[in-house]
Design a protein around this motif. Sequence first.
Motif, short mmCIF file in Angstrom:
data_model
loop_
_atom_site.label_atom_id
_atom_site.label_comp_id
_atom_site.label_asym_id
_atom_site.label_seq_id
_atom_site.Cartn_x
_atom_site.Cartn_y
_atom_site.Cartn_z
N VAL A 153 6.84 11.06 -15.55
CA VAL A 153 6.63 11.37 -14.50
C VAL A 153 6.37 10.41 -13.91
O VAL A 153 5.04 10.20 -14.54
N SER A 154 6.92 9.33 -13.54
CA SER A 154 6.00 8.37 -13.03
C SER A 154 5.05 8.09 -12.25
O SER A 154 5.92 8.94 -10.45
N LEU B 10 8.81 -0.46 -5.29
CA LEU B 10 6.70 -0.60 -4.57
C LEU B 10 6.75 -1.38 -4.17
O LEU B 10 5.87 -0.92 -2.58
N ALA B 11 7.76 -2.13 -3.63
CA ALA B 11 7.88 -2.86 -1.93
C ALA B 11 8.35 -1.94 -0.77
O ALA B 11 7.54 -1.05 0.50
N ALA B 12 8.78 -0.34 -0.98
CA ALA B 12 9.15 0.43 -0.34
C ALA B 12 7.92 1.72 -0.06
O ALA B 12 7.30 2.02 0.43
N PHE B 13 6.38 1.41 -1.38
CA PHE B 13 6.17 2.31 -1.49
C PHE B 13 5.48 1.42 -0.36
O PHE B 13 4.11 2.42 0.39
N LEU B 14 4.74 0.24 -0.15
CA LEU B 14 3.83 -0.11 0.43
C LEU B 14 4.63 -0.39 2.14
O LEU B 14 3.90 0.10 2.68
N ARG C 299 3.51 8.14 -4.88
CA ARG C 299 4.89 8.69 -4.55
C ARG C 299 5.20 9.02 -6.03
O ARG C 299 4.64 8.10 -6.98
N MET C 300 5.78 9.71 -6.41
CA MET C 300 6.30 9.77 -7.77
C MET C 300 7.42 9.86 -8.26
O MET C 300 8.65 9.66 -6.80
N LEU C 301 8.15 9.85 -9.26
CA LEU C 301 9.94 8.76 -9.98
C LEU C 301 9.79 10.16 -11.11
O LEU C 301 9.12 9.67 -11.77
N VAL C 302 10.27 11.15 -10.99
CA VAL C 302 11.13 12.28 -12.56
C VAL C 302 11.80 11.77 -12.62
O VAL C 302 12.84 11.22 -12.61
N ARG C 303 11.50 11.83 -14.44
CA ARG C 303 12.72 11.43 -15.21
C ARG C 303 13.39 12.22 -15.98
O ARG C 303 12.03 12.47 -16.50
N PHE D 7 9.31 2.25 -12.01
CA PHE D 7 9.35 2.14 -10.37
C PHE D 7 9.54 0.73 -10.71
O PHE D 7 8.89 -0.20 -12.06
N GLN D 8 10.31 0.04 -10.03
CA GLN D 8 10.43 -1.63 -10.01
C GLN D 8 10.22 -2.51 -8.56
O GLN D 8 9.03 -1.69 -7.88
#
Length: 193
Positions: A45-46, A84-88, A64-68, A79-80
């Motif tokens: 989990v990132s 990160l821009a979408a998170f901001l 925010r989370m990114l599950v792999r 996260f690329q």
Amino acid sequence: MRERGAWLCFADESGQGLRPPRARTWAVRGTTPVVKVTGRGGGRVSLVSAVCCRPGERTRLVYRMLVRHPGRRGEKKGFQESDLAAFLDAVHQELGCRPIVLVWDNSTQHTDRAMRALLTARSWLTVFHFPPYAPDLNPDEGVWASLKKTLANLAACTTDQLAALIRTRLKRMQYRPGLLDGLVAETGLVLTL
């Protein structure tokens, strides 16, 4: 910052695999407690989060989370720049579309050409970087330390279970602005908001 009514946001990324962080616990005398985990790795989990401060407002945590999942091809490993821009953008939206002063580390993905182009396209965003090798200045590091402390000795079997555990713990932190204020104070930074 005060003149513009901007939010001061400290951001950072982290991740957690299926193996829980090690911690001490209590047990019956003479019996060593053992937490069994699967030997399978791969699931991860990132996470990315921001601790946000503003005069007259409670301190907020946005994440925010990114599950792999293990064995799935084509999934992102983390996260690329576009993520990160979408998170901001999401942080900006959640904070009422007010200007943001962002402070984060000198990670390669924060300083490369693609990220600089994405950041300059956002007129409401001002970015500063922490000095190299200064994680103790970032209150968001305290979020990760607190999170991993609560995950110690818990053995999630799947990445979905791990994501659910992480989500509940981060949600608890969101509703504890005193904890977030303490994480900002722990850094020793004097915020004259």
